[in-house]
Scaffold this active site. Structure first.
Site, PDB file in Angstrom:
ATOM      1  N   LYS A 194      -0.087 -44.453 -50.826  1.00 42.95           N
ATOM      2  CA  LYS A 194      -1.314 -44.887 -50.156  1.00 42.95           C
ATOM      3  C   LYS A 194      -1.539 -46.392 -50.338  1.00 42.95           C
ATOM      4  CE  LYS A 194      -3.056 -40.244 -50.552  1.00 42.95           C
ATOM      5  NZ  LYS A 194      -4.035 -39.253 -51.041  1.00 42.95           N
ATOM      6  N   GLN A 225      -8.056 -38.826 -55.781  1.00 42.05           N
ATOM      7  CA  GLN A 225      -6.841 -38.028 -55.656  1.00 42.05           C
ATOM      8  C   GLN A 225      -7.025 -36.666 -56.321  1.00 42.05           C
ATOM      9  OE1 GLN A 225      -4.138 -39.091 -53.859  1.00 42.05           O
ATOM     10  NE2 GLN A 225      -3.261 -37.071 -54.183  1.00 42.05           N
ATOM     11  N   ASP A 242     -11.135 -39.053 -46.678  1.00 42.22           N
ATOM     12  CA  ASP A 242     -10.403 -37.773 -46.704  1.00 42.22           C
ATOM     13  C   ASP A 242     -11.110 -36.711 -45.850  1.00 42.22           C
ATOM     14  OD1 ASP A 242      -8.067 -38.066 -48.174  1.00 42.22           O
ATOM     15  OD2 ASP A 242      -9.053 -37.765 -50.113  1.00 42.22           O
TER      16      ASP A 242
HETATM   17  C1  BQF Z   1       7.446 -37.497 -46.858  1.00 44.87           C
HETATM   18  C2  BQF Z   1      -0.322 -33.835 -51.150  1.00 44.87           C
HETATM   19  C3  BQF Z   1      -0.186 -31.574 -51.946  1.00 44.87           C
HETATM   20  C4  BQF Z   1      -1.306 -31.760 -52.749  1.00 44.87           C
HETATM   21  C5  BQF Z   1      -1.950 -32.993 -52.755  1.00 44.87           C
HETATM   22  C6  BQF Z   1       5.420 -38.859 -47.380  1.00 44.87           C
HETATM   23  C7  BQF Z   1       3.670 -37.992 -48.776  1.00 44.87           C
HETATM   24  C8  BQF Z   1       4.415 -36.850 -48.983  1.00 44.87           C
HETATM   25  C9  BQF Z   1       5.649 -36.683 -48.363  1.00 44.87           C
HETATM   26  C10 BQF Z   1       2.336 -38.171 -49.415  1.00 44.87           C
HETATM   27  C11 BQF Z   1       0.160 -34.963 -50.360  1.00 44.87           C
HETATM   28  C12 BQF Z   1       1.355 -34.819 -49.488  1.00 44.87           C
HETATM   29  C13 BQF Z   1      -0.485 -36.186 -50.478  1.00 44.87           C
HETATM   30  C14 BQF Z   1       6.151 -37.689 -47.567  1.00 44.87           C
HETATM   31  C15 BQF Z   1       0.008 -37.419 -49.798  1.00 44.87           C
HETATM   32  C16 BQF Z   1       1.481 -35.982 -48.521  1.00 44.87           C
HETATM   33  O1  BQF Z   1       8.153 -38.483 -46.589  1.00 44.87           O
HETATM   34  O2  BQF Z   1       7.765 -36.351 -46.510  1.00 44.87           O
HETATM   35  C17 BQF Z   1       4.181 -39.002 -47.981  1.00 44.87           C
HETATM   36  O3  BQF Z   1       2.132 -39.165 -50.069  1.00 44.87           O
HETATM   37  N1  BQF Z   1       1.314 -37.236 -49.228  1.00 44.87           N
HETATM   38  C18 BQF Z   1      -1.642 -36.284 -51.302  1.00 44.87           C
HETATM   39  O4  BQF Z   1      -2.261 -37.331 -51.418  1.00 44.87           O
HETATM   40  O5  BQF Z   1      -2.083 -35.214 -51.982  1.00 44.87           O
HETATM   41  C19 BQF Z   1      -1.453 -34.016 -51.965  1.00 44.87           C
HETATM   42  C20 BQF Z   1       0.312 -32.595 -51.148  1.00 44.87           C
END
Ligand code: BQF
Length: 284
Positions: free
Chosen positions: A52, A96, A119
């Site tokens: 992020k 987060q 969010d």
């Molecule tokens: C990619 C998330 C579960 C629980 C809380 C790029 C992200 C992930 C994968 C990423 C996720 C999942 C995020 C890829 C943010 C997605 O290249 O496939 C980016 O950073 N995510 C989150 O903030 O909280 C989560 C999944």
């Protein structure tokens, strides 16, 4: 053989658009800023927060990280959110998730100003989504919709099945598909005949949280399959909720993991932060 929808490419396009609009805002004296709160040292959360912050730098936003120790009290966390709510240079605030056990997620979400809630987890924003009158869409479902649009997939009148009913993905996902006139079914752990229901889907969204849960026999020939899952398989390799190997030959469209929905989640967060900056400066 299916067409692979690249979230990497589509997210780069979304970010390019945000970058352009950010420049325009800056020319008008508005400098968009995102505050990211992380509590404790969960390694996955650390990766997501880094993604992020990197995205912010890429589109030209200021980002502030607040890394709090796992022992942070509820009062301390709420006090930080209060401070950020009142800080004009911060347009978006996200905390987060998941939080350490002793902290109350619901109270934290409630404390974030709805106008800075990028969010879109605050009850006021959730309610707005329900009636179709919203400022922000939740990043992951919005990212899935963007991928559907980018591939030229028509939702209206189609049979849409969402597997998973979380407040963060499944429920709002169903609502967005409904807004585009899809006929939507939400499946979950108590659903009977899951395979039969999935096999009817023209658009199948997997948000179960189990590695390779959706297999080829659950997918209709030519269906669009969108994989929200981020899991590790038996070899510790990143994989989705969809068994790519068996589904790909049957699907019309499929999103990969990594490089599918994940990057879109981040891109939509950037879009929401831009929107928040506009809203708070009377430009929207
Ligand atoms: C990619 C998330 C579960 C629980 C809380 C790029 C992200 C992930 C994968 C990423 C996720 C999942 C995020 C890829 C943010 C997605 O290249 O496939 C980016 O950073 N995510 C989150 O903030 O909280 C989560 C999944």
């Amino acid at each position: 053989m299916s067409k692979i929808i690249s979230g990497k490419e589509v997210s780069a396009q979304v970010r390019e658009q945000v970058r352009k609009e950010c420049e325009e805002l800056k020319a008008k004296g508005v400098d968009p800023g995102l505050a990211v709160i992380i509590v404790g040292d969960d390694p996955a959360s650390r990766v997501y927060v880094n993604n992020k912050k990197k995205a912010c730098a890429d589109v030209g936003f200021v980002s502030e990280e607040y890394a709090l120790p796992a022992e942070t009290t509820q009062e301390e966390l709420l006090a930080l959110i209060d401070t950020l709510n009142s800080k004009p240079s911060v347009n978006g605030i996200l905390c987060q998730l998941p939080l350490p056990e002793h902290l109350d997620e619901k109270a934290v979400i409630n404390a974030i100003s709805p106008l800075k809630d990028v969010d879109a987890f605050h009850p006021s924003n959730v309610g707005r989504i329900m009636i179709g009158d919203y400022h922000f869409l939740p990043c992951t479902p919005a990212g899935v919709m963007e991928l559907i649009h980018s591939a030229g997939i028509e939702v209206s009148g189609k049979s849409c099945v969402v597997i998973g009913r979380s407040n963060i993905v499944g429920k709002p996902m169903a609502m967005l598909l409904l807004h585009e006139n899809g006929t939507v079914t939400i499946c979950h752990s108590r659903t009977k005949n899951l395979t039969e229901i999935c096999r009817e889907a023209d658009i199948l969204v997997a948000a179960v949280g189990r590695p390779k849960f959706v297999t080829g026999d659950m997918v209709k020939e030519g269906a669009a399959v969108l994989d929200v899952g981020i899991n590790r398989d038996e070899n510790g390799k990143l994989c989705g909720d969809v068994d790519f190997e068996s589904v790909e030959p049957k699907a019309g469209f499929i999103t990969p993991v990594p490089g599918g929905v994940g990057p879109m989640t981040i891109a939509m967060l950037m879009k929401n932060t831009l929107k928040a900056a506009k809203l708070q400066n009377g430009m929207d």
